[in-house]
Enzyme design. Structure first.
Site: not given
Ligand code: NAD
Ligand code: UD1
Length: 339
Positions: A125, A150, A154
């Site tokens: 991330s 979290y 990562k």
């Molecule tokens: P998600 O929660 O939808 O998917 C993660 C999946 O992992 C889920 O289906 C969950 O059931 C499974 N899981 C969790 N723990 C497990 C375990 N111990 N064994 C087997 N399965 C397990 O999340 P996502 O948004 O699809 O994210 C996928 C990956 O990308 C994650 O590692 C997340 O941290 C990373 N990531 C997500 C975002 C985002 O904004 N969505 C941003 C940056 C990084």
């Molecule tokens: C957040 C996490 C980041 C994670 C990412 C994806 C934090 C500090 N960071 O990123 O670690 O990888 O999500 O899961 O939580 N906002 C509002 N109102 C809301 C929600 C968000 O104003 O109800 C604003 C936030 O202040 C930010 C932007 O929207 O400026 C995006 O927020 P969000 O979607 O939560 O993502 P990040 O904070 O960038």
């Protein structure tokens, strides 16, 4: 064609990646404990692609089960999505987060070593960059302190994978640093299905639009940004999924260690997002300005040049598509996969 193993492949990003891999002719095996997802997403992936995949319900921390399955499946590469991802919850339950995200990743790497599986792509991330000194952020920007467990999980798994790769040059590791994934597949069949009240902006806006939540709280309008609200690099999840397919192609060339930003290179503010979504759903969206959220930064967007040069990948979907596809998924599935 190569066989790809997706830990956490029933989740939001994993299910979209499964679609793109199947469309490109890969065999897909999903391993997920369904903690934050449902088997329905797997069924929908099969509906979209007209192809089948293999699904195992299991935990990455279950060494015996995972070893047995990986031994039998003989996969060519692993994309490691599995993990917990709720930032606020990670502050309240740090040990659970480290145990699952860090502990689970170590177990997976140990099994890979034992079975001589040599390719892994990891979901990292942009959070590992902390509060960056300059934007756009390149891969050589320094990693900084994270503001929550979290984020640290990562950052730590990245370090663990880099050290494992150094110790075993046969291992190929690609770290993908996602910016802000949003949107859904254009079919409206798969999308993000957050549990409870969403923490992230896009699912929150979408639930305001459908009437499940009353109004959006905008966390701060006094940042040093054009309209005072936070600026982020929102990337359509289908573009992101395609980035994984390119990373899989790359990892087959034995690249050693590689790190790529997956973002668009364009930053939008919170108010830009509200206005764009309002257009997509054809409604006014109520919001109020609230205090800043702890741990938030003003501006974060990627320099995605390296992924373009080395993976021949770039995001192509527009902000309008991100909003329209989210709205389509939301209206077709007002209660997510339980609709
Ligand atoms: P998600 O929660 O939808 O998917 C993660 C999946 O992992 C889920 O289906 C969950 O059931 C499974 N899981 C969790 N723990 C497990 C375990 N111990 N064994 C087997 N399965 C397990 O999340 P996502 O948004 O699809 O994210 C996928 C990956 O990308 C994650 O590692 C997340 O941290 C990373 N990531 C997500 C975002 C985002 O904004 N969505 C941003 C940056 C990084
Ligand atoms: C957040 C996490 C980041 C994670 C990412 C994806 C934090 C500090 N960071 O990123 O670690 O990888 O999500 O899961 O939580 N906002 C509002 N109102 C809301 C929600 C968000 O104003 O109800 C604003 C936030 O202040 C930010 C932007 O929207 O400026 C995006 O927020 P969000 O979607 O939560 O993502 P990040 O904070 O960038």
């Amino acid at each position: 064609m190569a066989k790809i193993f997706l830990t956490g492949g029933a989740g939001y990003i994993g299910s979209h990646t499964a679609v793109e891999l199947l469309n490109e002719g890969y065999e897909v095996v999903v391993y997920d404990n369904l903690y934050n997802s449902s088997k329905e997403s797997i069924k929908r992936v099969e509906e979209i692609t007209g192809k089948s995949l293999t699904f195992y319900e299991g935990d990455i921390r279950d060494r015996e089960k995972l070893t047995k399955i990986l031994k039998a499946e003989k996969v060519d590469a692993i994309i490691h999505f599995a993990g917990l991802k709720a930032v606020g919850e990670s502050v309240r339950k740090p040990l659970e987060y480290y145990e699952n995200n860090v502990g689970g990743s170590i177990t997976l790497l140990e099994i890979m070593n034992e079975l001589e599986i040599k390719n892994i792509v990891f979901s990292s991330s942009a959070t590992v960059y902390g509060n960056p000194d300059t934007v756009p952020i390149t891969e050589s920007s320094p990693k900084k302190d994270c503001t929550n467990p979290y984020g640290w999980s990562k950052s730590m798994v990245e370090q663990i994978m880099m050290d494992a790769q150094l110790a075993n040059p046969k291992l190929n590791v690609i770290l993908l640093r996602y910016f802000n994934p949003v949107g859904a597949h254009e079919s409206g069949k798969i999308g993000e299905d957050p549990k409870g009240i969403p923490n992230n902006l896009m699912p929150y806006i979408s639930q305001v639009a459908i009437g499940k939540l009353e109004k959006l709280g905008v966390f701060g309008n006094d940042y040093d940004t054009p309209d005072g609200t936070g600026v982020r690099d929102y990337i359509h999840v289908v573009d992101l999924a395609k980035g994984h397919v390119r990373a899989i192609k790359k990892i087959m060339e034995n690249p050693g260690l590689k790190i790529y930003n997956l973002g668009t290179g364009v930053g939008y503010s919170v108010l830009d997002m509200v206005h764009a979504f309002s257009k997509a759903c054809k409604k006014e969206l109520p919001y109020e300005i609230k205090p800043r959220r702890e741990g938030d930064i003003a501006t974060c967007y990627a320099d995605p040049t390296l992924a373009k040069e080395e993976l021949s990948w770039e995001a192509t979907k527009t902000l309008e598509e991100m909003c329209e596809d989210t709205w389509h998924w939301q209206t077709m599935n007002p209660n997510g996969y339980n609709s």
